[in-house]
Enzyme design. Structure first.
Site, PDB file in Angstrom:
ATOM      1  N   GLY A 126      81.478  21.220 -17.459  1.00  0.00           N
ATOM      2  CA  GLY A 126      80.760  22.129 -18.464  1.00  0.00           C
ATOM      3  C   GLY A 126      80.287  21.870 -19.399  1.00  0.00           C
ATOM      4  CG  HIS A 133      68.892   1.331 -13.049  1.00  0.00           C
ATOM      5  ND1 HIS A 133      68.824   0.594 -14.644  1.00  0.00           N
ATOM      6  CD2 HIS A 133      67.808   1.815 -12.404  1.00  0.00           C
ATOM      7  CE1 HIS A 133      67.737   0.440 -14.272  1.00  0.00           C
ATOM      8  NE2 HIS A 133      67.178   1.969 -13.572  1.00  0.00           N
ATOM      9  CB  ALA A 168      66.169  21.559 -18.224  1.00  0.00           C
ATOM     10  CG  ASP A 191      66.962   7.796 -18.067  1.00  0.00           C
ATOM     11  OD1 ASP A 191      67.237   8.198 -17.920  1.00  0.00           O
ATOM     12  OD2 ASP A 191      65.880   7.174 -17.738  1.00  0.00           O
ATOM     13  CE  LYS A 230      68.184   5.149 -15.777  1.00  0.00           C
ATOM     14  NZ  LYS A 230      67.245   4.969 -17.202  1.00  0.00           N
ATOM     15  N   GLY A 277      64.095  14.842 -20.483  1.00  0.00           N
ATOM     16  CA  GLY A 277      64.135  14.128 -21.126  1.00  0.00           C
ATOM     17  C   GLY A 277      63.117  13.297 -21.335  1.00  0.00           C
ATOM     18  CG  LEU A 278      60.734  10.026 -24.450  1.00  0.00           C
ATOM     19  CD1 LEU A 278      59.233  11.276 -24.208  1.00  0.00           C
ATOM     20  CD2 LEU A 278      60.728   9.464 -25.946  1.00  0.00           C
ATOM     21  N   GLY A 279      62.147   9.583 -21.033  1.00  0.00           N
ATOM     22  CA  GLY A 279      61.645   8.053 -20.095  1.00  0.00           C
ATOM     23  C   GLY A 279      61.589   7.129 -21.074  1.00  0.00           C
TER      24      GLY A 279
HETATM   25  N1  LIG Z   1      66.411   5.022 -12.700  1.00  0.00           N
HETATM   26  C1  LIG Z   1      65.342   4.693 -12.134  1.00  0.00           C
HETATM   27  O1  LIG Z   1      65.978   3.235 -11.064  1.00  0.00           O
HETATM   28  C2  LIG Z   1      64.041   4.977 -12.722  1.00  0.00           C
HETATM   29  C3  LIG Z   1      62.891   4.121 -12.355  1.00  0.00           C
HETATM   30  C4  LIG Z   1      61.602   4.606 -12.824  1.00  0.00           C
HETATM   31  C5  LIG Z   1      61.930   5.007 -13.527  1.00  0.00           C
HETATM   32  N2  LIG Z   1      63.544   5.607 -14.737  1.00  0.00           N
HETATM   33  C6  LIG Z   1      62.728   6.496 -15.339  1.00  0.00           C
HETATM   34  O2  LIG Z   1      61.884   7.767 -15.873  1.00  0.00           O
HETATM   35  C7  LIG Z   1      61.210   7.671 -17.046  1.00  0.00           C
HETATM   36  C8  LIG Z   1      59.424   8.164 -16.276  1.00  0.00           C
HETATM   37  O3  LIG Z   1      59.115   7.537 -15.273  1.00  0.00           O
HETATM   38  P1  LIG Z   1      57.558   6.559 -15.500  1.00  0.00           P
HETATM   39  O4  LIG Z   1      58.106   6.387 -17.076  1.00  0.00           O
HETATM   40  O5  LIG Z   1      57.381   5.424 -14.353  1.00  0.00           O
HETATM   41  O6  LIG Z   1      56.692   7.820 -14.945  1.00  0.00           O
HETATM   42  P2  LIG Z   1      56.102   9.289 -15.183  1.00  0.00           P
HETATM   43  O7  LIG Z   1      56.775   9.638 -16.222  1.00  0.00           O
HETATM   44  O8  LIG Z   1      55.969   9.780 -14.175  1.00  0.00           O
HETATM   45  O9  LIG Z   1      54.920   8.633 -15.825  1.00  0.00           O
HETATM   46  C9  LIG Z   1      54.711   8.056 -17.267  1.00  0.00           C
HETATM   47  C10 LIG Z   1      53.355   7.832 -17.252  1.00  0.00           C
HETATM   48  O10 LIG Z   1      52.458   9.543 -18.043  1.00  0.00           O
HETATM   49  C11 LIG Z   1      51.573   9.695 -18.797  1.00  0.00           C
HETATM   50  N3  LIG Z   1      51.588  11.132 -19.053  1.00  0.00           N
HETATM   51  C12 LIG Z   1      52.290  10.997 -19.444  1.00  0.00           C
HETATM   52  N4  LIG Z   1      52.770  12.514 -20.396  1.00  0.00           N
HETATM   53  C13 LIG Z   1      51.615  12.919 -19.960  1.00  0.00           C
HETATM   54  C14 LIG Z   1      50.856  13.912 -20.561  1.00  0.00           C
HETATM   55  N5  LIG Z   1      51.196  14.900 -20.945  1.00  0.00           N
HETATM   56  N6  LIG Z   1      48.913  13.753 -20.095  1.00  0.00           N
HETATM   57  C15 LIG Z   1      49.004  12.945 -19.760  1.00  0.00           C
HETATM   58  N7  LIG Z   1      49.434  11.737 -19.074  1.00  0.00           N
HETATM   59  C16 LIG Z   1      50.578  11.564 -19.297  1.00  0.00           C
HETATM   60  C17 LIG Z   1      51.196   7.695 -19.462  1.00  0.00           C
HETATM   61  O11 LIG Z   1      50.434   7.294 -19.026  1.00  0.00           O
HETATM   62  P3  LIG Z   1      49.597   7.471 -20.384  1.00  0.00           P
HETATM   63  O12 LIG Z   1      49.936   6.526 -20.997  1.00  0.00           O
HETATM   64  O13 LIG Z   1      48.636   6.225 -20.008  1.00  0.00           O
HETATM   65  O14 LIG Z   1      49.336   8.321 -20.661  1.00  0.00           O
HETATM   66  C18 LIG Z   1      52.741   7.862 -19.389  1.00  0.00           C
HETATM   67  O15 LIG Z   1      52.515   6.234 -19.115  1.00  0.00           O
HETATM   68  C19 LIG Z   1      61.204   6.086 -16.884  1.00  0.00           C
HETATM   69  O16 LIG Z   1      60.904   6.119 -18.133  1.00  0.00           O
HETATM   70  C20 LIG Z   1      62.012   5.188 -17.402  1.00  0.00           C
HETATM   71  O17 LIG Z   1      63.154   6.383 -18.101  1.00  0.00           O
HETATM   72  C21 LIG Z   1      64.477   5.012 -13.760  1.00  0.00           C
END
Ligand SMILES: NC(=O)c1ccc[n+]([C@@H]2O[C@H](COP(=O)([O-])OP(=O)(O)OC[C@H]3O[C@@H](n4cnc5c(N)ncnc54)[C@H](OP(=O)(O)O)[C@@H]3O)[C@@H](O)[C@H]2O)c1
Length: 348
Positions: free
Chosen positions: A29, A132, A34, A66, A99, A36-38
């Site tokens: 509940g 994780h 919808a 996250d 995680k 989050g910030l990675g």
């Molecule tokens: N559970 C798991 O095993 C796992 C694995 C991987 C990731 N994660 C989580 O997922 C989150 C997100 O994944 P991610 O960081 O790998 O990749 P992502 O969010 O797909 O890509 C991040 C990149 O996209 C660019 N970006 C973001 N918003 C933008 C916009 N409005 N315009 C232009 N470019 C934009 C930025 O590049 P620039 O910096 O060059 O601008 C940023 O560094 C992670 O931070 C983490 O919290 C979890």
């Protein structure tokens, strides 16, 4: 302009009112924003920059973060969270995930790891604590994809459930409101759902237009879990070690680029909009204010048309970016073995 400042936190006048952000309802509940910030800096962005982004993102209306111990920045993010709460945001309006890292699956390790994350994040409880990866293998942070842990183990359900029992006790003890899984497959989740006393409330999985995982996505939702989508933009800044020649680039896809032109936004924004509209919770990373603000604004703005959603559904390339090679447990395997592609858990 509403400017309320406290300890570095200020509600930005050009932000998005958090009450406008769509919410996902969990089986308890409770509601989860919808988007989050990675917070994984991908070896490129240091803890200070990420912690600053958390503060800035909260200022513009993010309420979901996250985190993970392995990202090495929870202590500094904790300062930001404290400032956000001191600045008037109510704890119940925040959603913070952390995680359990792979070398902490053993007896007694789960509670200790969760407590460490709570201390670092300066919180009394987590909204979600996730396992994780389903493999209990240690590898040094930042290691090459060819690196193998000498004691590497496959998924052994009995062992995973021993870890899960410890996760369940975190809920009993009030340390985590929800527990969840990450990097799972359907056959592994089927077993966990069968045997869990406290079911996973969410499953974090790679999801972007070129990797839509329709089967797992449907399974997760049909099983009453919220799918949280990582790498929602196709992780253009992921570490070089996680890049291969066959990887495709979501933000260069003509369908994504075409919609971005119509909306006059960066293609990344289209990926985020698509994700929310499809029903997963994307957790895009950025330390750049115009990017994280643009991502948030996009999901309260004009939705993609049905035709655009249908067009994006067709561009799946089945391109997994985070392949997990370091988890392989014996010679001669390929990363596909980690993902149970045959529909059964890959035998030891
Ligand atoms: N559970 C798991 O095993 C796992 C694995 C991987 C990731 N994660 C989580 O997922 C989150 C997100 O994944 P991610 O960081 O790998 O990749 P992502 O969010 O797909 O890509 C991040 C990149 O996209 C660019 N970006 C973001 N918003 C933008 C916009 N409005 N315009 C232009 N470019 C934009 C930025 O590049 P620039 O910096 O060059 O601008 C940023 O560094 C992670 O931070 C983490 O919290 C979890």
């Amino acid at each position: 302009m509403d400017e309320r400042k406290s300890g570095g936190f200020a509600v930005a006048g050009d932000g998005v009112d958090p009450v406008r952000v769509p919410q996902r309802v969990l089986y308890t509940g409770a509601t989860m924003p919808a988007i989050g910030l990675g917070t994984f800096g991908s070896d490129r962005f240091g803890a200070e920059a990420v912690a600053e982004a958390v503060l800035g993102a909260a200022s513009v209306g993010y309420r979901h973060f996250d985190c993970a111990s392995v990202y090495g920045n929870e202590r500094l993010i904790g300062h930001s969270l404290r400032a956000i709460l001191a600045g008037g945001v109510r704890r119940e309006d925040l959603w913070v995930t952390s995680k359990l890292w792979n070398d902490k699956h053993g007896e007694g390790d789960v509670r200790a790891s969760c407590e460490q994350s709570l201390r670092d994040l300066q919180l009394d409880y987590l909204d979600a604590y996730l396992v994780h990866w389903p493999f209990p293998n240690y590898h040094p942070p930042g290691c090459d994809v060819h690196s193998r842990s000498p004691g590497a183990k496959p998924y052994i359900h009995e062992n995973y459930m021993k870890t899960w029992r410890q996760m369940e006790r975190l809920v009993d003890g009030g340390l985590a409101r929800h527990i969840g899984t990450s990097n799972m497959t359907i056959p592994k989740l089927e077993l966990v759902l069968r045997d869990a006393r406290i079911r996973p409330a969410c499953n974090e999985m790679e999801l972007h237009p070129h990797f839509q995982q329709p089967g797992l996505f449907r399974f997760v939702r049909d099983s009453g879990m919220v799918p949280i989508g990582f790498c929602p933009i196709g992780s253009p800044t992921r570490p070089d070690r996680d890049k291969t020649e066959s990887d495709t680039v979501d933000i260069e896809d003509p369908a994504v680029v075409g919609i971005a032109r119509r909306l006059n936004v960066h293609p990344a924004v289209v990926c985020v909009k698509w994700a929310v509209q499809r029903g997963q919770v994307p957790i895009p990373f950025s330390v750049h204010r115009h990017e994280y603000l643009g991502n948030l604004r996009s999901i309260v703005g004009e939705p993609l048309t049905d035709e655009e959603m249908a067009a994006l559904a067709t561009i799946d390339r089945n391109c997994r970016l985070i392949k997990g090679q370091v988890f392989l447990w014996k010679d001669g395997q390929t990363w596909e073995d980690l993902w149970d592609l045959g529909g059964e858990i890959t035998p030891p």
